[in-house]
Each structure stands twice: as structure tokens, then as C-alpha cells.
Motif scaffolding. Structure first.
Motif, short mmCIF file in Angstrom:
data_model
loop_
_atom_site.label_atom_id
_atom_site.label_comp_id
_atom_site.label_asym_id
_atom_site.label_seq_id
_atom_site.Cartn_x
_atom_site.Cartn_y
_atom_site.Cartn_z
N LYS A 1 24.94 37.02 40.05
CA LYS A 1 26.13 36.73 41.58
C LYS A 1 26.07 38.07 41.93
CE LYS A 1 28.08 33.35 40.81
NZ LYS A 1 28.78 32.30 41.08
N LEU A 2 24.84 38.78 41.56
CA LEU A 2 24.86 40.09 41.60
C LEU A 2 23.81 40.71 42.62
CD1 LEU A 2 25.19 43.03 38.68
CD2 LEU A 2 26.61 42.58 40.16
N PRO B 1 24.94 35.61 20.82
CA PRO B 1 23.27 35.91 21.25
C PRO B 1 23.24 35.32 22.48
CG PRO B 1 23.25 35.90 18.61
CD PRO B 1 24.65 35.02 18.88
N ALA B 2 23.60 33.65 21.68
CA ALA B 2 22.77 32.89 23.36
C ALA B 2 23.86 33.10 24.51
CB ALA B 2 22.81 31.23 22.54
N GLN B 3 25.55 32.85 24.10
CA GLN B 3 26.25 32.35 24.88
C GLN B 3 26.07 34.59 25.63
OE1 GLN B 3 29.84 32.17 23.00
NE2 GLN B 3 29.07 30.26 22.85
N ALA B 4 25.93 35.84 25.41
CA ALA B 4 25.93 36.44 25.69
C ALA B 4 24.33 36.84 26.32
CB ALA B 4 25.63 37.84 24.86
N ALA C 1 30.78 38.49 39.26
CA ALA C 1 29.91 39.40 38.26
C ALA C 1 30.59 39.74 37.31
CB ALA C 1 29.15 39.89 38.57
N ARG C 2 31.59 40.47 37.74
CA ARG C 2 32.30 41.71 36.95
C ARG C 2 33.29 40.76 35.65
NH1 ARG C 2 37.58 44.51 35.89
NH2 ARG C 2 37.67 46.49 35.42
N ALA C 3 33.93 39.72 35.45
CA ALA C 3 34.39 39.06 34.82
C ALA C 3 33.60 38.33 33.51
CB ALA C 3 35.05 37.62 35.53
N LEU C 4 32.56 38.14 33.89
CA LEU C 4 31.32 37.56 33.14
C LEU C 4 30.84 38.36 31.94
CD1 LEU C 4 29.09 35.68 35.60
CD2 LEU C 4 29.89 34.67 33.73
N ASP D 1 30.85 41.60 26.72
CA ASP D 1 31.27 42.83 26.46
C ASP D 1 32.28 42.48 25.11
OD1 ASP D 1 31.89 45.14 25.82
OD2 ASP D 1 32.51 45.55 27.36
N GLU D 2 33.25 41.49 25.38
CA GLU D 2 34.09 41.16 24.18
C GLU D 2 33.72 40.95 22.96
OE1 GLU D 2 37.05 38.75 25.92
OE2 GLU D 2 37.88 40.91 27.24
#
Length: 461
Positions: A326-327, A313-316, A349-352, A357-358
Motif C-alpha cells: 500500500k505504501l 508471526p505469520a499474520q504479522a 497502510a497505517r491501519a494494517l 503492532d497490537e
């Protein structure tokens, strides 16, 4: 009757003839007169009816000497013409090719030139030494003239044959040089057209309100190259000019293509900004659902089944915040029309968001798999045993005993599966350990199967 002596300034005097003969090659080049005709001029200027002819052996020898003179003149003219033509070929090769073979050809041609000069001097000296128009020409003098002129003709013929053989050997070098020369003008013209097209494309983009500073800088960097192209191959050499023209054309074409794609690129960046912002908002909502999943995992399963998911949760939340920053930077880059920066920031941003998501999906996937194995572990067990049996049959195919390299890892995998099944016994089974062990067994089995098939495929060939 006696012959009328030639006048002092007449073209038929020996002194004038010798001076004309020693400059015959220059005269031919200046007035374009064929050598045979040039050598016949003194006889023509002598005038008809001024010489008294004697019959007998002297006149026969005179005629033979004159025929030898004419034949030598023709041989001299053929050699001179061949040398002039071949010099053009050698100079063409030298202008295009700087290889050892080309330099050797130039040196060989120079050596042949010395031989040609020697043979030519021998011929001219033979012509100057004998005045075949003299009325009192003796038979012995005519015979000597015929012999010397025939010898000069033979030497001219030998050198001509050597020159012809040399010309035949130049074929590959000359063909390569002519090919490059044929490519030169079209390549330079193509480079110029490409530069003009790139410049026009940039003007069109700027007219639509978009900046293309990076493309303009790249185009400006090609200006010195265009200057060198305009200076020509005579100054910079054919190979370097050809290479420069092709490189300029490629770079200018790339600039033109990027300029024409720029409006589409800007629109694509706008679409990606909207899409990634929407995805970040959705992930923020999904990340908030991870904590209830973890709560259920903690309540129903042992700590080993969920401890690695505690930081999710914190990492997400942090990853989503980084992606949003970044956006925002990408939006600023888009506003400033820094297209490469905007594209790079969107990729970050997409990589983050992908990693977030994973991680978020992993929590729900873990609960689903643990629920399934808790309800009925037999499906997972049978799936793994089936893979093992299939690998064992493959290892035994066409053999009485399996290869130890294949049998040993399969036997170890059987034992590993049995130990994993044993962990399900007891009051608080470690279902996650069981699942990771069965996955490991299937990976090992798949590796053995792939190795068996590879070895048998190699043996079949």
C-alpha cells in the motif's frame, strides 16, 4: 348682461373637459401634474372676466359645490398616490416570495384595484356631469353637484382606508422581501469574488509545479452557475438566485482553501510516507521476536495460555507485506499527484500496521502478565475482591436490603471469582483462564456500579 359663450375648441368646453377627465390618471402619470392642479386647469383656461356672476343662493350653492369638487379631487389624488406606492410593495413581494401568503396578498391587491377603479369612475362621472363654471348654473344643479361630488369623496375615502389597512397587513411579507432583496446584490458579488479567488489560488498552485486537476474540474463545473447569476434574478427569481449565489460562494471558497493547502498537503503526504516506511521496518524486526516469546510460553505454561497466539508471526509478516504494498501504491499516487488516492492508501497502510503492532505486542504482554500471576496471584485476587466489596457497599447505601437487580449479578460475580481461584490449584494451573475470569468479573461489577449511579441520579431529579 349675458355670459360670453366658450369657443368651440376652448379647454373650457364640456366636451374637452370630459375627455380630459376620463384620462386624468394617464395624464398625471405622463406629465407628473398634481391632480388638484389638473382639475383646476379648465377654470384657469376660461379666462378672467368672461363670466358674469350672479349673487344670492345660486352663487352660494356654486361655491359649496366647488369646495366639494376640490375635496373630491384631493381624495382622488391621495388614493391614486397610495395605490401607486403600494403596487411597488406588492410587486416586490411577488418577485421574492412565492408562498401562499404572498399569492393571497397579490389577489387581495387586485380586488382592491377593482374597487379603486369603481370609485374613480364614480368621481370622474360626477365631475363630468356638472359644469360649475356656467354663468346660468341654477342653485338646484349646484346642490346636486355638491351631493354627488361629496358621495364620490366619501367612497374614495372608504377605499383609501381599506387600502391603508391592507398596506399595514403587508408589513411582515414586505420586510421579508426587502431583506432578501438587500441580501441579493452582496451575495452575488461575494460569489463572483470567491470564484475569482479560487481561480487565482489554482493558478498559484500550478505555478509551483503542482497539479490540481480535481480542483480545476470542480471550478469548471461552477461556470454554468456563474452564467445564471449573470443572467440575473429577473430571469431566475430572487430566492433561487440568492440560494445559487450562496452555494457558489461556499463551493468556490472550499476550492480556494484546498488549493492553498495543497503544498502543505503534499509535504504532509511525503512525511507520512517516510514515517510509515520506518514503522513497517521496525515491525518487521519486532515480528521476528514473537517466535522466541511463543517458545517460552509453550515451555512454561499450558496450551490454553498460548494457543490463540500461534498465528501471530505469520499474520504479522503478511500484514507488514500488505502495508508495504500500500505504501508503494501511495508513493505512485503521490508521484502522479492523485492526492485523494495517496491519502486513502496511506490510511490503509497505517491501519494494517496498527493491527500488526497490537498482535505483536499481545504476545509480549501475555508473557508478562502470566509471569506476574504465576509469581503471585494474590494481587489479582485482591484487586478483584476490592472492586466487588466497593460495589456491594454502594448497593447497600441507604437500604436495609439490596435491590435484587444489583445483588444478583454481584453474588454471581463472587462465585465466579471463587471458581477462578480454584483453577489455580493443581499441577498445571491455567493462569490465562484465571486472568480472563477476573477481568470479566471486574467488567460485570463496573456495569452494576454504573447502573446504580445512573438510577440514583435520575431519582434525584
Amino acid at each position: 348682461m349675458t355670459a360670453t359663450p366658450p369657443q368651440p375648441d376652448s379647454p373650457s368646453t364640456p366636451r374637452v373637459r370630459r375627455r380630459a377627465a376620463t384620462t386624468v390618471r394617464d395624464a398625471l402619470a405622463l406629465i407628473g401634474l398634481p391632480l388638484v392642479a389638473a382639475l383646476a386647469l379648465p377654470a384657469a383656461f376660461a379666462g378672467g372676466g368672461t363670466r358674469r356672476w350672479f349673487g344670492g343662493r345660486a352663487e352660494s350653492q356654486r361655491a359649496e359645490a366647488q369646495a366639494a369638487k376640490d375635496a373630491a379631487a384631493a381624495a382622488f389624488y391621495e388614493l391614486d398616490t397610495a395605490q401607486r406606492d403600494l403596487r411597488i410593495s406588492v410587486e416586490t413581494i411577488a418577485a421574492v416570495d412565492d408562498s401562499p401568503a404572498a399569492r393571497r396578498a397579490a389577489a387581495d391587491f387586485e380586488a382592491l384595484g377593482h374597487r379603486i377603479d369603481e370609485a374613480s369612475h364614480q368621481y370622474i362621472n360626477a365631475v363630468d356631469a356638472h359644469d360649475l363654471d356656467r354663468d346660468d348654473l341654477e342653485a338646484s344643479a349646484a346642490a346636486r353637484a355638491r351631493t354627488e361630488l361629496a358621495r364620490a369623496q366619501d367612497e374614495l375615502g372608504r377605499v383609501k382606508r381599506d387600502l391603508d389597512r391592507f398596506a399595514d397587513g403587508l408589513g411582515p411579507l414586505l420586510g421579508k422581501a426587502e431583506t432578501q432583496l438587500a441580501r441579493l446584490a452582496p451575495a452575488v458579488e461575494r460569489a463572483r469574488r470567491s470564484l475569482l479567488a479560487a481561480s487565482n489560488a489554482l493558478d498559484a498552485v500550478r505555478g509551483s509545479g503542482l497539479r490540481a486537476d480535481d480542483l480545476a474540474a470542480r471550478l469548471a463545473a461552477l461556470a454554468p452557475e456563474l452564467t445564471k447569476l449573470n443572467q440575473g434574478a429577473g430571469r431566475h427569481g430572487v430566492p433561487r438566485t440568492l440560494e445559487r449565489a450562496e452555494r457558489v460562494a461556499r463551493e468556490a471558497e472550499a476550492i480556494r482553501a484546498e488549493a492553498e493547502r495543497l503544498p502543505e498537503r503534499a509535504a504532509e503526504i511525503d512525511r507520512r510516507l517516510v514515517s510509515l516506511r520506518t514503522r513497517a521496518q521496525a515491525l518487521t524486526t519486532r515480528a521476528g521476536q514473537v517466535e522466541p516469546v511463543l517458545s517460552e510460553l509453550r515451555r512454561r505454561f499450558t496450551a490454553a495460555c498460548w494457543q490463540d497466539l500461534q498465528p501471530v508471526p505469520a499474520q504479522a509478516a503478511e500484514s507488514v507485506r500488505q502495508a508495504e504494498r500500500k505504501l508503494a501504491e501511495a508513493q505512485a499516487a503521490r508521484r502522479d499527484q492523485r492526492w485523494p488516492d495517496a491519502t486513502a492508501l496511506l490510511s490503509t497502510a497505517r491501519a494494517l500496521l496498527n493491527s500488526t503492532d497490537e498482535a505483536v505486542s499481545a504476545a509480549g504482554d501475555r508473557l508478562r502478565r502470566l509471569n506476574a500471576v504465576q509469581k503471585d496471584p494474590r494481587q489479582e485476587i485482591e484487586r478483584t475482591r476490592f472492586a466487588l466489596r466497593d460495589a456491594q457497599r454502594l448497593a447497600m447505601a441507604g437500604r436495609h436490603t439490596p435491590d435484587p437487580r444489583h445483588a444478583r449479578p454481584l453474588d454471581d460475580s463472587v462465585n465466579r471469582l471463587e471458581r477462578a481461584i480454584a483453577t489455580l490449584e493443581g499441577r498445571h494451573p491455567d493462569y490465562w483462564h484465571f486472568l480472563t475470569e477476573t477481568e470479566a468479573v471486574r467488567r460485570t461489577v463496573a456495569h452494576v456500579v454504573a447502573r446504580i449511579r445512573e438510577e440514583r441520579g435520575a431519582g434525584a431529579h
